[in-house]
Design a protein around this motif. Sequence first.
Motif, PDB file in Angstrom:
ATOM      1  N   UNK A  54      -2.596  26.515  89.394  1.00 22.99           N
ATOM      2  CA  UNK A  54      -3.790  27.219  89.856  1.00 22.99           C
ATOM      3  C   UNK A  54      -4.216  28.278  88.832  1.00 22.99           C
ATOM      4  N   UNK A  55      -3.263  29.057  88.338  1.00 23.60           N
ATOM      5  CA  UNK A  55      -3.564  30.103  87.342  1.00 23.60           C
ATOM      6  C   UNK A  55      -4.082  29.466  86.058  1.00 23.60           C
ATOM      7  N   UNK A  56      -3.422  28.411  85.587  1.00 25.80           N
ATOM      8  CA  UNK A  56      -3.855  27.739  84.360  1.00 25.80           C
ATOM      9  C   UNK A  56      -5.283  27.216  84.517  1.00 25.80           C
ATOM     10  N   UNK A  57      -5.576  26.632  85.662  1.00 28.77           N
ATOM     11  CA  UNK A  57      -6.925  26.105  85.892  1.00 28.77           C
ATOM     12  C   UNK A  57      -7.972  27.212  85.956  1.00 28.77           C
ATOM     13  N   UNK A  58      -7.605  28.366  86.513  1.00 29.36           N
ATOM     14  CA  UNK A  58      -8.533  29.501  86.558  1.00 29.36           C
ATOM     15  C   UNK A  58      -8.810  30.038  85.154  1.00 29.36           C
ATOM     16  N   UNK A  59      -7.826  29.963  84.276  1.00 24.81           N
ATOM     17  CA  UNK A  59      -7.978  30.482  82.914  1.00 24.81           C
ATOM     18  C   UNK A  59      -8.724  29.508  81.998  1.00 24.81           C
ATOM     19  N   UNK A  60      -8.747  28.250  82.358  1.00 19.08           N
ATOM     20  CA  UNK A  60      -9.214  27.192  81.468  1.00 19.08           C
ATOM     21  C   UNK A  60     -10.632  27.420  80.905  1.00 19.08           C
ATOM     22  N   UNK A  61     -11.548  27.894  81.727  1.00 14.97           N
ATOM     23  CA  UNK A  61     -12.933  28.050  81.265  1.00 14.97           C
ATOM     24  C   UNK A  61     -13.083  29.212  80.284  1.00 14.97           C
ATOM     25  N   UNK A  62     -12.505  30.364  80.599  1.00 15.57           N
ATOM     26  CA  UNK A  62     -12.693  31.548  79.747  1.00 15.57           C
ATOM     27  C   UNK A  62     -11.650  31.670  78.639  1.00 15.57           C
ATOM     28  N   UNK A  63     -10.431  31.182  78.903  1.00 12.35           N
ATOM     29  CA  UNK A  63      -9.350  31.280  77.919  1.00 12.35           C
ATOM     30  C   UNK A  63      -8.679  29.917  77.748  1.00 12.35           C
ATOM     31  N   UNK A  64      -9.366  28.973  77.106  1.00 18.75           N
ATOM     32  CA  UNK A  64      -8.824  27.610  77.007  1.00 18.75           C
ATOM     33  C   UNK A  64      -7.498  27.533  76.245  1.00 18.75           C
ATOM     34  N   UNK A  65      -7.316  28.374  75.238  1.00 18.10           N
ATOM     35  CA  UNK A  65      -6.047  28.343  74.492  1.00 18.10           C
ATOM     36  C   UNK A  65      -4.881  28.780  75.371  1.00 18.10           C
ATOM     37  N   UNK A  66      -5.119  29.772  76.211  1.00 22.10           N
ATOM     38  CA  UNK A  66      -4.080  30.226  77.137  1.00 22.10           C
ATOM     39  C   UNK A  66      -3.760  29.133  78.151  1.00 22.10           C
ATOM     40  N   UNK A  67      -4.780  28.472  78.672  1.00 21.59           N
ATOM     41  CA  UNK A  67      -4.565  27.385  79.631  1.00 21.59           C
ATOM     42  C   UNK A  67      -3.761  26.255  78.995  1.00 21.59           C
ATOM     43  N   UNK A  68      -4.072  25.937  77.747  1.00 24.11           N
ATOM     44  CA  UNK A  68      -3.326  24.899  77.031  1.00 24.11           C
ATOM     45  C   UNK A  68      -1.875  25.327  76.823  1.00 24.11           C
ATOM     46  N   UNK A  69      -1.684  26.600  76.469  1.00 26.77           N
ATOM     47  CA  UNK A  69      -0.320  27.131  76.324  1.00 26.77           C
ATOM     48  C   UNK A  69       0.439  27.000  77.638  1.00 26.77           C
ATOM     49  N   UNK A  70      -0.200  27.325  78.740  1.00 23.23           N
ATOM     50  CA  UNK A  70       0.446  27.202  80.047  1.00 23.23           C
ATOM     51  C   UNK A  70       0.773  25.746  80.369  1.00 23.23           C
ATOM     52  N   UNK A  71      -0.124  24.835  79.998  1.00 27.30           N
ATOM     53  CA  UNK A  71       0.130  23.409  80.232  1.00 27.30           C
ATOM     54  C   UNK A  71       1.372  22.939  79.478  1.00 27.30           C
TER      55      UNK A  71
END
Length: 165
Positions: A54-71
């Motif tokens: 859920x957190x990764x998906x919330x970050x995906x639009x504004x912080x795609x690199x962070x979302x990818x790191x979380x993935x």
Amino acid sequence: MESANRAFFNSPRVHFQRNALAHAGKSSRRVVSAFIATAFAQPDHATVKTQWRLVADQMRRKLPKLATLMDTAEEDVLAYMTFPAQHRAKLHSTNPIERLNGEIKRRTDVVGIFPNEASIRRLVGAILMEQTEEWTVQRGRYLTLETLAPVCDDVMVSLPAAQRD
């Protein structure tokens, strides 16, 4: 014991949070840290994974690199949550390994130059045996054989009797 290897040798949560904040701007670091902390606050592995996604998906639009790191880091960072609750506080940190590495460095620096590779192995092996004994004897400090038995591959967990002088 694959999750034990991940929990000890890969990115524990403290290091992950530091790395994650590098992907957030200064103004959003506090919010990002709070969002990630909500995942770590969950009581079991299933809810941690759900909250993490859920957190990764919330970050995906504004912080795609962070979302990818979380993935990519999910399995490694959350591996400690597969252990019983009493072990988690000891596994999410690298402090025991960092202390052990510091002790190895301190003891090898005293020697300075080793005559051969076998002498290094003997010294480091002795330090590791010493540390194993310390961790085993100090019941409440780290993991005990009794609490590890439910997560071990081999139910018959035992150590040879320690010889005292």
